[in-house]
Design a protein around this motif. Structure first.
Motif, PDB file in Angstrom:
ATOM      1  N   MET B   1      17.446 -12.396  10.104  1.00 15.54           N
ATOM      2  CA  MET B   1      17.931 -13.163   9.171  1.00 15.54           C
ATOM      3  C   MET B   1      18.831 -12.783   8.228  1.00 15.54           C
ATOM      4  SD  MET B   1      15.466 -15.243   6.290  1.00 15.54           S
ATOM      5  CE  MET B   1      15.823 -13.773   5.300  1.00 15.54           C
ATOM      6  N   PHE B   2      20.193 -13.857   7.958  1.00 16.40           N
ATOM      7  CA  PHE B   2      21.248 -13.196   7.237  1.00 16.40           C
ATOM      8  C   PHE B   2      20.727 -13.265   5.874  1.00 16.40           C
ATOM      9  CE2 PHE B   2      24.632 -15.175   4.749  1.00 16.40           C
ATOM     10  CZ  PHE B   2      25.492 -14.013   4.752  1.00 16.40           C
ATOM     11  N   ASN B   3      20.825 -12.291   5.174  1.00 17.16           N
ATOM     12  CA  ASN B   3      20.532 -12.253   3.787  1.00 17.16           C
ATOM     13  C   ASN B   3      21.899 -11.815   3.038  1.00 17.16           C
ATOM     14  OD1 ASN B   3      19.720 -11.577   1.243  1.00 17.16           O
ATOM     15  ND2 ASN B   3      17.664 -10.721   2.083  1.00 17.16           N
ATOM     16  N   PRO B   4      22.466 -12.851   2.124  1.00 15.95           N
ATOM     17  CA  PRO B   4      23.678 -12.347   1.513  1.00 15.95           C
ATOM     18  C   PRO B   4      23.572 -11.366   0.643  1.00 15.95           C
ATOM     19  CG  PRO B   4      23.075 -14.607   1.091  1.00 15.95           C
ATOM     20  CD  PRO B   4      22.133 -14.441   2.115  1.00 15.95           C
ATOM     21  N   PHE B   5      22.371 -11.321  -0.037  1.00 20.32           N
ATOM     22  CA  PHE B   5      21.808 -10.322  -1.258  1.00 20.32           C
ATOM     23  C   PHE B   5      22.223  -8.970  -0.704  1.00 20.32           C
ATOM     24  CE2 PHE B   5      19.747 -14.073  -2.743  1.00 20.32           C
ATOM     25  CZ  PHE B   5      19.752 -13.823  -4.117  1.00 20.32           C
ATOM     26  N   GLU B   6      21.951  -8.892   0.719  1.00 18.88           N
ATOM     27  CA  GLU B   6      22.107  -7.482   1.355  1.00 18.88           C
ATOM     28  C   GLU B   6      23.650  -7.037   1.545  1.00 18.88           C
ATOM     29  OE1 GLU B   6      19.912  -5.249   1.908  1.00 18.88           O
ATOM     30  OE2 GLU B   6      18.242  -6.158   2.889  1.00 18.88           O
ATOM     31  N   ARG B   7      24.498  -8.151   1.321  1.00 18.00           N
ATOM     32  CA  ARG B   7      25.884  -7.711   1.561  1.00 18.00           C
ATOM     33  C   ARG B   7      26.596  -7.196   0.264  1.00 18.00           C
ATOM     34  NH1 ARG B   7      30.414 -11.276   4.099  1.00 18.00           N
ATOM     35  NH2 ARG B   7      28.607 -12.764   4.621  1.00 18.00           N
ATOM     36  N   ARG B   8      25.832  -7.365  -0.813  1.00 21.15           N
ATOM     37  CA  ARG B   8      26.253  -6.731  -2.134  1.00 21.15           C
ATOM     38  C   ARG B   8      27.595  -6.965  -2.480  1.00 21.15           C
ATOM     39  NH1 ARG B   8      23.503  -2.906   0.557  1.00 21.15           N
ATOM     40  NH2 ARG B   8      25.005  -1.344   0.537  1.00 21.15           N
ATOM     41  N   ALA B   9      28.459  -6.027  -2.261  1.00 21.27           N
ATOM     42  CA  ALA B   9      29.735  -5.797  -2.666  1.00 21.27           C
ATOM     43  C   ALA B   9      30.631  -7.255  -2.202  1.00 21.27           C
ATOM     44  CB  ALA B   9      30.369  -4.729  -2.225  1.00 21.27           C
ATOM     45  N   THR B  10      31.272  -7.767  -3.232  1.00 18.70           N
ATOM     46  CA  THR B  10      31.884  -9.036  -2.953  1.00 18.70           C
ATOM     47  C   THR B  10      33.243  -8.593  -2.060  1.00 18.70           C
ATOM     48  OG1 THR B  10      33.082  -8.863  -5.216  1.00 18.70           O
ATOM     49  CG2 THR B  10      31.252 -10.419  -4.672  1.00 18.70           C
ATOM     50  N   GLU B  11      33.743  -7.597  -2.271  1.00 20.09           N
ATOM     51  CA  GLU B  11      34.988  -7.039  -1.415  1.00 20.09           C
ATOM     52  C   GLU B  11      34.669  -7.251   0.064  1.00 20.09           C
ATOM     53  OE1 GLU B  11      35.477  -2.635  -1.245  1.00 20.09           O
ATOM     54  OE2 GLU B  11      33.595  -2.817  -2.597  1.00 20.09           O
TER      55      GLU B  11
END
Lengths: 365, 627
Positions: B1-11
């Motif tokens: 499942m896609f979890n944007p929290f895991e992506r963390r860095a906005t870069e």
């Protein structure tokens, strides 16, 4: 669609036990004079190639050993390196030992690549017919610029051989403590970040390696511009046939959420055959070049952080197409128990003939 | 499942719209608005420092012209963000006033230091590469606006015609062409396996290339009769990558008043020498590095990790806003109108089961017997607890009782305890929030009752670091999503939160990889083990518990001179939120420097997140731990 001919399309490679007999035959010729470049470190493979060459070759051997110096080494590793140097000196009395500081003392910035390029430039090749680079105990940050320097030097001897001991279990057992920054290997910056490449579609090809999530995150973070797509490389076939599955499980967060990798974008590369990865990378580049040629072109960024053989495949592709190679260098290493005790059979030795008489080049008279 | 929290860095978010959807205006307002109101953000050097993941790059990106333009096109959606930019003076009459571009000072710039040239030459190459890349980055900002170069005008500069001509600033197009040529030339030198001799550098024209001295305003005309007057701003990110001498030089160079463009320098604490890093977090001024410069007048220094009193509340506000924005990215939450992350984290821990409660009750009686405490005294102490608060559960009351029984025994003459009398303690027993926390910690470690739960604990465990907050939240979000898939209520129990947060914190510590991380871990382990031992003492003499070592301040002052390796370990540990330094902490009439564990180690080792409790220690003890 026809694509440009690959430089190492028909590269000569020996493995599965063929290497010793080839070396014995090739170096038994009376006119041969070998220049061996290898590592003088803690890696238990440091002495294996020298041992084989001295036993099977009648040719004189000049030797340059590179001792990679890293900050905060453990005393166990230093002792291992000293032991290997003593053994090498007994086998190769003419050896020259050069120390290379991989990092700057002040801020841990990479300096080793530049130093090895400088060392390679200063080498005297007179009378030498064959350069043998033993990659087994040298790090990527040294091997890549070294091979490129020798290949690009018109004064270098005609034959260039790479030797690697293919022991993925040993590579896995040597655990690197990564430095905090990712950077392009010296001489492998490619055109990444240049204004003329700003419109190019960037594809990152990270090699998935157990426990290296943090390193890969650093590499991705360092890439500018950020890649438009990511195609992870999985070792398959590999010695452990379940390795790709284990890696996919381990990297599930990256694959699903951070990198958002399309499952069709995974590259499988044979762990024991560098030419497989080399050809896969060039094929991808050929096809993307066609697709993106009207919109600024395509740039592939390589991050070979896993086994030695796959790194060699990436090296060959990077040299041929000037791809950027971005890695995280190891501040120092840790040995896992049992690794030192491993023995190397001749079966494990892989030979790649990168340049020379096999490709129609002539030895200078 | 896609979890944007895991992506963390906005870069990692390439598109401006996707980036803006997760950006919260709070840090910009908190850290920059004050200087924006003073109009000092764009006419002198601004240095922004923070730990990795504290939001430096995000702040920089918000100011980029193309991002501001995206905001203007969706005015309603980004109103709070636009208001914060307005406060910072980056907008005027709903138009951008800056041509801003972020320049990551990645390894190319550091490589220049390794070239075999005199230092002056290397410094010229550094500023030349920076200037050429900045011009090209401004150009890319203009490209994104979709404006033809014919409609871009450079304000005439009569003061420095030489610099103007060398930069190719007769027109925008020639300015860009010159920059591209210069960039390519410098990179060819840096990237060469063996660099060319210094004599060949003349062809780069680096000595005369000074666009920062000639560019003051750039006018952009749009077809719709609209004109923007933009002041160029360069945002140098990741300056910590530079060699320390390069960083010092660049800072001096950027201070120069000849430069017409706005300039920001973003750097991490670990770029500094230990003594500077220790001083910076506590807002002491260190001007010794820049001779002839009055730091307070010529540089604006902004520290994203400062010790302000309201920092905790501000971070909680920012984190809540950020978490809700990330949640809205997940269809699973959006379709169910679940858009308040904090409300999905329960803050009511389950009480101990009846059998555990009975064991605990039996333990209080056994403890009273062991300590020879009379039944009247036992009742009196219990009354003290019920009088303190009616809201305490039975388990909390009994845990407090055990502590108070032990405190009582400690405060009376031991000989008197064996007499017939019911002696009074030397100091009366008292209950406060610290003791309440100690009882909770006791229940957590001995009876596995949940301890880390609720949004405030999550924020406190994040050490005021946005990336750390997202990383901890990600595992909670995953668990909530799983509950939704299983048709269970969305709220996550305190038990689940405690266990998930500790699991994530332990993984986080395992993934540490920065210089000296092994030795940082040794120090963390030593502090955690001692703190836990002392926190769980029967008398809870440390109140809410400890999570720090305290070194006498005068001894700590010698750390950079007498303990070189230790000061580096502390610097990196501090930079990566393993611990925080709190100097000049008053306790028992003495000054201490506290080495306080960050939120992640506190979670992992089960220590209080409350601050201030420490164990006395010495620098030599720390050296011994890392040996």
């Amino acid at each position: 669609m026809s694509y440009p001919t690959k430089r190492w399309e028909k590269c000569i490679m020996h493995r599965d036990g063929d290497t010793p007999s080839f070396l014995a035959e090739w170096f038994s010729k009376p006119d041969k004079h070998v220049f061996l470049i290898g590592g003088a470190g803690f890696d238990p493979r440091s002495t294996a190639v020298a041992k084989l060459l001295t036993s099977c070759s009648k040719a004189p051997i000049d030797t340059l050993l590179i001792r990679e110096q890293r900050p905060l080494p453990s005393s166990g590793l230093l002792e291992g390196a000293d032991k290997n140097i003593v053994a090498l000196k007994q086998m190769l009395p003419n050896l020259v030992l050069r120390e290379v500081n991989i990092f700057s003392a002040s801020d841990f910035a990479l300096t080793g690549g530049r130093q090895i390029a400088e060392i390679a430039r200063g080498l005297q090749w007179s009378g030498i017919t064959d350069v043998v680079i033993d990659c087994s105990a040298l790090s990527r940050g040294i091997v890549f610029p070294l091979v490129r320097s020798v290949l690009s030097n018109p004064a270098a001897p005609v034959n260039l051989h790479l030797l690697v001991i293919d022991q993925p279990s040993l590579d896995d057992g040597i655990v690197a403590e990564p430095t905090e920054r990712a950077s392009a290997i010296h001489g492998f910056k490619g055109r990444l970040g240049l204004e003329s490449s700003q419109q190019a579609a960037v594809l990152w090809l990270p090699q998935l390696v157990a426990g290296q999530q943090a390193s890969l995150a650093k590499i991705l973070s360092s890439l500018e511009p950020k890649p438009h797509d990511i195609c992870p490389i999985l070792p398959f076939p590999s010695h452990d046939l379940r390795k790709p599955e284990k890696l996919i499980t381990e990297f599930r967060t990256e694959l699903e959420s951070t990198w958002e990798v399309d499952p069709r974008n995974v590259i499988f590369a044979s762990e024991g055959n560098p030419l497989d990865l080399y050809r896969s990378i060039l094929r991808i580049d050929d096809e993307r070049g066609e697709v993106f040629k009207e919109t600024g072109g395509s740039i592939l960024v390589l991050s070979p952080i896993g086994s030695k053989l796959l790194s060699i495949g990436a090296l060959m592709a990077a040299i041929e197409r000037d791809f950027p190679v971005v890695c995280v260098e190891a501040l120092n290493y840790k040995f896992t128990p049992g690794v030192e005790a491993q023995r190397f059979s001749d079966e494990k030795l892989v030979h790649l003939w990168l340049k020379g008489e096999a490709y129609g080049e002539k030895v200078a008279s | 499942m896609f979890n944007p929290f895991e992506r963390r860095a906005t870069e990692y978010l390439r598109d401006d719209e996707a980036f803006l959807a997760v950006v919260t205006p709070e840090p910009i307002r908190v850290h920059l608005a004050k200087y924006g109101a003073e109009r000092s953000l764009y006419d002198r050097l601004v240095v922004i420092r923070g730990t990795p993941g504290s939001g430096k790059t995000t702040i920089a990106r918000v100011f980029e012209t193309s991002v501001v333009d995206t905001m203007l096109r969706h005015e309603e959606a980004y109103k709070p963000l636009m208001a914060s930019l307005d406060e910072c003076g980056a907008l005027h009459d709903a138009r951008p006033v800056l041509l801003a571009a972020r320049i990551p000072l990645e390894s190319d710039y550091r490589e220049i230091w390794e070239l075999p040239y005199p230092e002056d030459t290397k410094n010229v190459l550094l500023t030349t590469l920076l200037q050429s890349r900045t011009v090209l980055a401004w150009k890319r900002q203009i490209d994104k606006l979709g404006v033809s170069y014919d409609n871009v005008y450079l304000t005439p500069d009569v003061g420095s015609p030489g610099a103007r001509s060398a930069a190719g600033a007769e027109s925008f197009e020639s300015l860009v062409k010159t920059a591209a040529r210069i960039e390519e030339g410098v990179l060819r030198v840096i990237g060469a396996l063996v660099p060319p001799p210094a004599s060949e550098l003349a062809s780069l024209d680096a000595d005369y290339y000074r666009p920062f001295e000639t560019l003051e305003d750039i006018q952009i005309s749009f077809e719709a009769q609209q004109t923007w007057f933009l002041h160029p701003l360069v945002i140098c990110d990741d300056a910590n990558t530079l060699h320390p001498f390069q960083l010092a030089y660049l800072q001096r160079w950027l201070i120069r008043r000849e430069l017409r463009v706005g300039r920001w320098l973003l750097t991490r604490l670990d770029a500094l020498r230990p003594e500077e890093a220790f001083a910076i977090v506590h807002q002491e001024e260190r001007s010794s590095e820049l001779p002839g410069v009055t730091v307070s007048r010529e540089i604006i220094q902004i520290n994203l990790q400062s010790e302000r009193k309201d920092q905790k509340a501000q971070f909680r506000r920012m984190a809540r806003d950020m978490a809700n924005r990330y949640m809205r990215q997940m269809p699973m939450f959006a379709t169910r109108k679940l858009d308040d992350f904090a409300s999905l984290l329960s803050d009511r821990p389950a009480r101990l089961t009846a059998s555990k409660l009975e064991t605990l009750r039996a333990k209080t009686h056994a403890e009273a017997k062991r300590l020879h405490i009379s039944a009247e005294r036992y009742e009196g102490i219990f009354r003290l607890i019920t009088d303190y608060s009616k809201d305490l559960g039975d388990d909390d009351q009994l845990a407090l009782l055990i502590i108070l029984l032990n405190r009582y025994a400690k405060r009376v003459d031991q000989k008197e305890l064996f007499g017939a009398e019911d002696p009074e303690p030397a100091r009366p027993l008292k209950i406060d929030s610290g003791l309440e926390e100690a009882a909770k910690l006791y229940l957590f470690h001995i009876y596995q009752r949940s301890f880390f739960f609720g949004f405030n604990d999550l924020c406190d465990a994040s050490s005021e670091n946005a990336e750390q907050f997202l990383r901890l939240s990600a595992i909670l979000v995953d668990a909530i999503a799983t509950r939704l898939i299983r048709n269970q209520g969305a709220t996550l129990s305190c038990e689940q939160q405690t266990s998930l947060l500790r699991e994530r914190a332990t993984d986080f510590m395992k993934s540490w990889s920065f210089p000296y991380y092994d030795k940082v871990r040794m120090i963390v382990e030593a502090i955690a083990a001692r703190s836990l031992h002392e926190s769980l003492r029967a008398t809870a003499w440390l109140g809410s518990g400890a999570n720090a070592f305290g070194v006498p301040q005068e001894e700590f002052a010698r750390v950079t001179t007498d303990y070189a390796e230790l000061s580096n370990i502390l610097k990196f540990g501090m930079a990566y939120n393993a611990f925080t330094l709190i100097p000049n902490y008053d306790c028992q009439g003495k000054k201490w420097c506290l080495i306080e564990l960050g939120g992640i180690p506190c979670l992992s080792y089960g220590l209080t997140l409350k601050r201030g409790g420490f164990i006395k220690s010495r620098l030599d003890d720390l050296v011994e731990v890392t040996a």
